[in-house]
Design an enzyme around this catalytic site. Structure first.
Site, PDB file in Angstrom:
ATOM      1  NE  ARG A 135      -3.594  -2.187   2.798  1.00 56.01           N
ATOM      2  CZ  ARG A 135      -3.330  -3.308   3.447  1.00 56.01           C
ATOM      3  NH1 ARG A 135      -2.136  -3.471   4.015  1.00 56.01           N
ATOM      4  NH2 ARG A 135      -4.227  -4.262   3.562  1.00 56.01           N
ATOM      5  CE  LYS A 162      -6.352  -0.715   4.793  1.00 58.06           C
ATOM      6  NZ  LYS A 162      -7.643  -0.974   4.104  1.00 58.06           N
ATOM      7  CG  HIS A 209      -5.162   0.725  -3.883  1.00 56.74           C
ATOM      8  ND1 HIS A 209      -4.380   1.001  -2.788  1.00 56.74           N
ATOM      9  CD2 HIS A 209      -6.080  -0.177  -3.460  1.00 56.74           C
ATOM     10  CE1 HIS A 209      -4.818   0.311  -1.747  1.00 56.74           C
ATOM     11  NE2 HIS A 209      -5.837  -0.415  -2.127  1.00 56.74           N
ATOM     12  NE  ARG A 239      -3.215  -3.522  -1.343  1.00 57.52           N
ATOM     13  CZ  ARG A 239      -2.748  -4.355  -0.417  1.00 57.52           C
ATOM     14  NH1 ARG A 239      -1.454  -4.582  -0.345  1.00 57.52           N
ATOM     15  NH2 ARG A 239      -3.562  -4.964   0.415  1.00 57.52           N
ATOM     16  CG  HIS A 295      -6.408  -8.709   1.558  1.00 51.84           C
ATOM     17  ND1 HIS A 295      -6.659  -9.104   0.264  1.00 51.84           N
ATOM     18  CD2 HIS A 295      -6.217  -7.365   1.503  1.00 51.84           C
ATOM     19  CE1 HIS A 295      -6.628  -8.056  -0.526  1.00 51.84           C
ATOM     20  NE2 HIS A 295      -6.357  -6.993   0.194  1.00 51.84           N
ATOM     21  CE1 TYR A 349      -6.553  -6.946  -6.449  1.00 46.72           C
ATOM     22  CE2 TYR A 349      -7.084  -7.948  -4.340  1.00 46.72           C
ATOM     23  CZ  TYR A 349      -6.659  -6.856  -5.077  1.00 46.72           C
ATOM     24  OH  TYR A 349      -6.356  -5.695  -4.451  1.00 46.72           O
TER      25      TYR A 349
END
Length: 264
Positions: free
Chosen positions: A114, A138, A207, A210, A233, A242
């Site tokens: 990210r 995150k 992004h 990514r 994730h 995806y």
């Protein structure tokens, strides 16, 4: 819609009519998209829960009312040759910025970082001998990822020919700006936008790289759970979006390769 005397008088059919009315629009307002309708539904449900808690109503007619499902937007990816063009264009900028920008793009695409993760990297987070990079994602979750050959070479070149020329203060940051301070997300966005414009590419964002990283991995045969770990994730459900991106590629290969794919 018909007038309703108060929250106690709201029925299930009123809620259904309200949903349809929002989606269709009217003479005095435009129709709302699924996302906007869903936000309205959530707001109305919150109001009725408040009325129930405060004793204004004795029941909540919205208890089983659910917002409409919003279509999941497919991530945008660009073909590999355009990624190469983008990075090459960034590298062609005048030094020391060209080597910095190329290293930044290699990190974004090479490990699927990210933009905040890339800008948050310190020099000590990159081990060029082991070719490993430590990203902080995150929720302060950390993940150690393999650093590809192109990314390792780009970072090594930047540390030798780029970063020392930009340094005017002491900082652990890997990517720095012209004042020697940590590169901000906004500045990193500008780097990508400038390189994309010079390369003649539109709609490219951090992004995008990514998304391209994940899509190209899956198209190359990577397991979705491996891609989940690489992307950081928390749930594989997030990563599975995806897999929908690669369907077009699979369909193209199938239609050109299978003897029964085409009508005769």
């Amino acid at each position: 819609m018909r007038g309703i005397s108060g929250p106690e008088a709201v029925s299930a059919s009123d809620l259904a009519d309200f949903t349809v009315d929002l989606a269709r629009g009217g003479q005095d307002r435009a129709a709302l998209g699924p996302g906007s309708v869903a936000r309205c539904v959530v707001a109305v449900r919150g109001f009725h829960r408040f009325c129930l808690v405060e004793g204004v109503t004795s029941s909540d007619p919205t208890r089983s009312w659910r917002p409409p499902q919003t279509p999941r937007r497919l991530p945008k990816a660009i073909p590999y040759d355009r990624v190469v063009t983008l990075i090459s264009t960034a590298a062609a900028a005048a030094p020391p910025f060209g080597v910095r920008d190329a290293a930044l793009l290699e990190i974004l695409y090479g490990v699927g970082a990210r933009i905040s993760e890339a800008c948050g990297l310190d020099v000590d987070d990159v081990d060029l001998e082991e070719r490993v990079v430590l990203l902080r994602g995150k929720g302060s979750r950390e993940r150690r990822l393999p650093l590809g050959g192109h990314a390792a070479e780009a970072v090594s070149a930047y540390l030798v020919r780029g970063r020392p020329a930009l340094m005017s203060r002491s900082t652990p940051a890997l990517f720095v700006n012209s004042r020697g301070a940590r590169l901000s997300r906004q500045s990193a966005w500008a780097v990508i936008a400038s390189a994309a414009e010079r390369a003649g590419l539109s709609g490219v964002s951090p992004h995008t790289l990514r998304h391209s990283f994940a899509t190209h991995l899956l198209e190359g045969g990577a397991d979705v759970r491996v891609v989940q770990e690489l992307l950081g994730h928390a749930s594989v459900t997030t990563t599975q979006i995806y897999t929908r991106v690669t369907v077009d590629t699979l369909r193209e290969v199938y239609s050109t390769s299978h003897p029964r794919a085409r009508m005769t």
